[in-house]
Design an enzyme around this catalytic site. Structure first.
Site, PDB file in Angstrom:
ATOM      1  N   ASP A 194       0.804  -1.214   0.000  1.00 40.23           N
ATOM      2  CA  ASP A 194       0.000   0.000   0.000  1.00 40.23           C
ATOM      3  C   ASP A 194       0.839   1.267   0.000  1.00 40.23           C
ATOM      4  OD1 ASP A 194      -1.933  -1.912   0.280  1.00 40.23           O
ATOM      5  OD2 ASP A 194      -2.640  -1.245   2.243  1.00 40.23           O
ATOM      6  N   ASP A 203      -2.683   5.236  -3.057  1.00 39.65           N
ATOM      7  CA  ASP A 203      -2.057   4.051  -2.482  1.00 39.65           C
ATOM      8  C   ASP A 203      -1.362   3.296  -3.605  1.00 39.65           C
ATOM      9  OD1 ASP A 203      -3.174   4.675  -0.040  1.00 39.65           O
ATOM     10  OD2 ASP A 203      -4.160   2.738   0.244  1.00 39.65           O
ATOM     11  N   HIS A 252      -8.066  -0.330  -3.949  1.00 43.75           N
ATOM     12  CA  HIS A 252      -6.980  -1.216  -4.335  1.00 43.75           C
ATOM     13  C   HIS A 252      -7.381  -2.117  -5.505  1.00 43.75           C
ATOM     14  CE1 HIS A 252      -5.151  -0.677  -0.063  1.00 43.75           C
ATOM     15  NE2 HIS A 252      -5.125   0.438  -0.797  1.00 43.75           N
ATOM     16  N   ASP A 263      -5.872  -4.848  -6.653  1.00 40.00           N
ATOM     17  CA  ASP A 263      -5.476  -6.250  -6.697  1.00 40.00           C
ATOM     18  C   ASP A 263      -6.540  -7.232  -6.213  1.00 40.00           C
ATOM     19  OD1 ASP A 263      -5.110  -5.391  -4.100  1.00 40.00           O
ATOM     20  OD2 ASP A 263      -2.960  -5.816  -4.024  1.00 40.00           O
ATOM     21  N   CYS A 290      -1.324  -8.231  -1.152  1.00 40.22           N
ATOM     22  CA  CYS A 290      -1.325  -7.077  -0.244  1.00 40.22           C
ATOM     23  C   CYS A 290      -0.212  -7.166   0.793  1.00 40.22           C
ATOM     24  CB  CYS A 290      -2.658  -6.995   0.496  1.00 40.22           C
ATOM     25  SG  CYS A 290      -4.091  -6.678  -0.539  1.00 40.22           S
TER      26      CYS A 290
END
Length: 387
Positions: free
Chosen positions: A126, A204, A253, A255, A360
């Site tokens: 992140d 991020d 995010h 992913d 992550c």
């Protein structure tokens, strides 16, 4: 290779790689060195609209009541056991593992405009973005994460001394002007709506994935257009940054939405992505449609997870063929096999309360490969990889 569990071990006592200490151009080249997060002193995020906007209303109220307290020991210990097994797996594959420093996240800090407690350093993906031989500290939008990169400073200074480029994006003010005071999550039939304004650049690193000279990004509740523009200008004409439209009502995010696994193959979330609206540059790639995640019956895990059900996509490519994936999600494991990958099952289901899963929880610092463009191949029909 021995794991460097304490990141302040003098580097003179460790074996240095033959090439640059930092070098990673994509999500799939053979992995040589990685940073894995820590669970020490993990603290429930301080109450703030930018935190609560990504949670269901009942979960946001619960988070607000517990904000600033340590995570319950039962959650930490279950996640720690799985994290240790994951680290052991990486080591068994010959990958060097580095860890951030342990810090007291419960300690309060302040800027001239606000104060907060910390969060945790479980997700290096992140706050740090690796592009080639450069590590970029990102300007995150959560106040509780303002100084999160400090726990990586021992590692960053070591990489810099050995030749890596180290950059910090402009530190944001995170004042009220950055957040829409009238924000409410969009309804099922409404267009996307984000809590962030364009007051200043924030992003991020986990909202970006890399495919050589092309990066892909989703905007959402932690990454605004100014943040994307800052990175695009910083990287310069040698790179292209493409936006992936997300249909997630609380986007945060990329992913769990869109993740390249190998040259010409990208894994996508069918709930969040309309494959017919993907950037045209992807028409030459196989679009691998993720299967529905396997249900999770653990009531405590469902109550405390910070992530949605699609963590099944949060996999880690070891070398473009082998992919580490959650053991619980058997549908994903079978799909990876059908697509020609070798899945490596591992447990990390209980990491979800701390922000994610394998992708992550890591930051690939060095992958063996060179900077290339992967979008000059013959066109294929979209959806070719549907399981």
């Amino acid at each position: 290779m021995a794991e460097l569990r304490d990141s302040d071990i003098p580097m003179a006592a460790t074996a240095e790689p033959a090439g640059p200490p930092v070098g990673s151009h994509n999500e799939w080249d053979p992995l040589e060195e990685i940073i894995v997060g820590r669970l020490d002193d993990a603290t429930i995020p301080s109450n703030h609209p930018v935190v609560g906007c990504n949670l269901p209303p009942w979960a946001a109220r619960l988070q607000g009541l517990a904000a600033g307290h340590r995570y319950p020991r039962v959650l930490v210990e279950r996640a720690r056991r799985e994290l240790d097994q994951f680290v052991d797996l990486l080591l068994s594959l010959g990958i060097t593992v580095r860890r951030p420093d342990a810090v007291d996240h419960k300690r309060r800090f302040a800027t001239p405009d606000w104060s907060s407690r910390g969060f945790c350093n479980t997700c290096p993906r992140d706050c740090l973005l690796v592009v080639g031989d450069e590590i970029i500290e990102t300007p995150m939008a959560w106040p509780c994460r303002y100084f999160e990169t400090h726990s990586y400073r021992t590692l960053l200074k070591d990489y810099f001394r050995r030749g890596a480029r180290w950059t910090a994006a402009p530190k944001p003010q995170l004042t009220d002007e950055l957040f829409d005071a009238d924000f409410r999550p969009p309804g099922p039939d409404e267009p996307p709506r984000f809590i962030l304004t364009e007051f200043e650049p924030v992003f991020d690193a986990a909202d970006f994935v890399r495919a050589g000279r092309d990066l892909f990004v989703t905007r959402g509740n932690v990454t605004n257009r100014m943040g994307v523009d800052w990175l695009r200008r910083h990287l310069g004409p040698g790179y292209r940054v493409h936006e992936i439209e997300s249909r997630c009502r609380t986007p945060m995010h990329i992913d769990t939405t869109f993740l390249p696994l190998a040259p010409g193959k990208v894994l996508v979330n069918p709930e969040y992505v309309d494959i017919h609206r993907l950037p045209d540059i992807l028409r030459s790639w196989d679009i691998l449609i993720a299967p529905q995640p396997d249900p999770i019956d653990d009531r405590l895990l469902k109550l405390t997870s910070m992530c949605g059900k699609w963590l099944s996509l949060n996999v880690l490519s070891v070398d473009g063929h082998r992919v580490i994936a959650e053991r619980h999600h058997t549908g994903m494991l079978r799909a990876l096999e059908r697509w020609g990958f070798e899945p490596i099952p591992c447990d990390l289901l209980h990491y979800a309360p701390f922000g994610g899963s394998f992708h992550c929880a890591t930051l690939d610092v060095r992958r063996r490969g060179t900077l290339e463009s992967y979008f000059d191949r013959p066109r294929r029909a979209r959806g070719a990889g549907r399981p």
